[in-house]
Design an enzyme around this catalytic site. Structure first.
Site, mmCIF file in Angstrom:
data_model
loop_
_atom_site.group_PDB
_atom_site.id
_atom_site.type_symbol
_atom_site.label_atom_id
_atom_site.label_comp_id
_atom_site.label_asym_id
_atom_site.label_seq_id
_atom_site.Cartn_x
_atom_site.Cartn_y
_atom_site.Cartn_z
ATOM 1 C CG LEU A 1 9.308 -16.999 -4.020
ATOM 2 C CD1 LEU A 1 9.303 -16.799 -2.873
ATOM 3 C CD2 LEU A 1 10.531 -15.236 -4.839
ATOM 4 C CG ASP B 1 -1.986 1.045 0.987
ATOM 5 O OD1 ASP B 1 -3.038 1.257 -0.623
ATOM 6 O OD2 ASP B 1 -2.384 1.389 2.228
ATOM 7 C CG HIS C 1 -0.798 2.046 -8.703
ATOM 8 N ND1 HIS C 1 -0.917 1.712 -7.835
ATOM 9 C CD2 HIS C 1 -2.137 2.704 -9.681
ATOM 10 C CE1 HIS C 1 -1.495 2.240 -7.411
ATOM 11 N NE2 HIS C 1 -2.789 3.017 -8.021
HETATM 12 C C1 IPE Z 1 -5.071 -2.962 -0.291
HETATM 13 O O1 IPE Z 1 -4.956 -2.150 -0.559
HETATM 14 C C2 IPE Z 1 -5.561 -3.447 -1.235
HETATM 15 C C3 IPE Z 1 -4.180 -4.026 -2.077
HETATM 16 C C4 IPE Z 1 -3.123 -3.180 -1.547
HETATM 17 C C5 IPE Z 1 -4.294 -4.161 -3.195
HETATM 18 P P1 IPE Z 1 -6.460 -0.648 0.036
HETATM 19 O O2 IPE Z 1 -5.280 1.105 -0.139
HETATM 20 O O3 IPE Z 1 -7.176 -0.832 -1.423
HETATM 21 O O4 IPE Z 1 -6.876 -0.387 0.996
HETATM 22 P P2 IPE Z 1 -7.777 0.591 1.337
HETATM 23 O O5 IPE Z 1 -9.323 0.529 0.900
HETATM 24 O O6 IPE Z 1 -6.826 1.818 1.917
HETATM 25 O O7 IPE Z 1 -8.418 -0.181 3.286
HETATM 26 C C1 IPE Z 2 -1.801 -0.037 -3.382
HETATM 27 O O1 IPE Z 2 -1.278 1.530 -3.379
HETATM 28 C C2 IPE Z 2 -2.130 -0.056 -5.181
HETATM 29 C C3 IPE Z 2 -2.900 -0.956 -5.083
HETATM 30 C C4 IPE Z 2 -4.203 -1.090 -4.262
HETATM 31 C C5 IPE Z 2 -2.889 -0.957 -5.939
HETATM 32 P P1 IPE Z 2 -2.913 2.656 -3.080
HETATM 33 O O2 IPE Z 2 -3.258 3.000 -4.569
HETATM 34 O O3 IPE Z 2 -3.580 1.737 -2.193
HETATM 35 O O4 IPE Z 2 -1.567 4.058 -2.414
HETATM 36 P P2 IPE Z 2 -2.393 5.036 -1.451
HETATM 37 O O5 IPE Z 2 -2.492 3.672 -0.601
HETATM 38 O O6 IPE Z 2 -3.491 5.448 -2.146
HETATM 39 O O7 IPE Z 2 -1.633 6.111 -0.956
HETATM 40 MG MG MG Z 3 -4.524 2.176 -0.757
#
Ligand code: IPE
Ligand code: IPE
Ligand code: MG
Length: 260
Positions: free
Chosen positions: A137, A26, A43
């Protein structure tokens, strides 16, 4: 090969490397926004972290690395971001498959892969097929995955077996449940890492993390480098996993392995 594995194998107790590490990756969006860049650039940067952590996990002898790459709930994001993420996932797998194969990494998929665009699903299927014989792995990619989806699917399969008379309700055990989840055959995570500062699970592996060690860090996923991963492993190695027992029992049960 770089000299990094030697430095890390010195710092870590190589007899207590977790067998299975799961990661909620995240913070890509915040990483980009803090640099006045588009979320999607975060990303793209996150892919570099995936590559370096996969490589280090493999070099350290971790057997399973499960990465939460796209949740069921992530379909609710703006269409443009979803499209970019899908493209990135397909492109990355296609590009990385030869190196993953060369490093003996077995790609596995968890989630509703049918919901992904066909060309992305095709790249993933190719990666899985190419690495089928690899026994290093296991890289488990969670895509269009959510734990409640997975548990609901398992309940549906078990109910169907019971309705057909192939399974008696009293024969349903924890093992039966586990063997009907997307993770069947995969041991439960020893360590769950979440980057990005949130302290929540976001519908990830709810059944499987019953006794996992949880590690939350504020480091955003694109900044999660070798050092941060090794710090998480060191933290894990300082924990005592009691599984309901007392400290004394745990120490009696697991004498230090002999050095010779
Ligand atoms: C969790 O991250 C899902 C992934 C890392 C793929 P999110 O950014 O979607 O989570 P929430 O919605 O903030 O909990
Ligand atoms: C995690 O990073 C990637 C996915 C959920 C696909 P986020 O896109 O959720 O990044 P934040 O949480 O908005 O910073
Ligand atoms: Mg996120």
């Amino acid at each position: 090969m770089d000299s990094y594995p030697e430095e890390y194998t010195r710092r870590l107790d190589m007899r207590r490397i977790p067998r299975h590490v799961a990661v909620i990756m995240d913070g890509n969006g915040r990483w980009a926004r803090s640099r006045m860049r588009e979320r999607t650039e975060g990303h793209a940067e996150g892919v570099n972290s995936v590559n370096r952590i996969t490589r280090l996990a493999s070099d350290l002898g971790i057997k399973y690395l499960t990465l939460y790459a796209f949740s069921t709930e992530n379909w609710l994001r703006p269409a443009g971001e979803v499209e970019t993420l899908m493209h990135l996932i397909g492109w990355t797998i296609r590009k990385e498959t030869p190196e993953l194969k060369a490093n003996n990494v077995h790609i596995r998929l968890l989630g509703e892969i049918d919901r992904l665009p066909p060309e992305v699903a095709g790249c993933l299927a190719h990666g899985v097929e190419e690495t089928r014989g690899c026994d290093g792995l296991n890289l488990c990619l969670c895509l269009s995955y959510s734990s409640r989806w997975e548990i609901t699917e398992a309940a549906r399969k078990l109910a169907a077996l019971a309705a057909e008379g192939q399974l008696k309700p009293e024969d349903i055990s924890e093992e039966t449940m586990s063997s009907h989840l997307a993770t069947r055959g995969i041991p439960d995570p020893d360590l769950l890492i979440r980057t990005g500062g949130e302290q929540r699970i976001s519908n990830f592996l709810l059944w499987q993390i019953a006794y996992s060690e949880l590690y939350f860090t504020h480091v955003l996923w694109p900044d999660f480098d070798h050092e941060e991963f090794v710090k998480a492993l060191e933290d894990y190695q300082h924990r005592e996993r009691r599984f309901g027992k007392t400290s004394d029992q745990v120490r009696d049960d697991s004498p230090e392995p002999a050095d010779n």
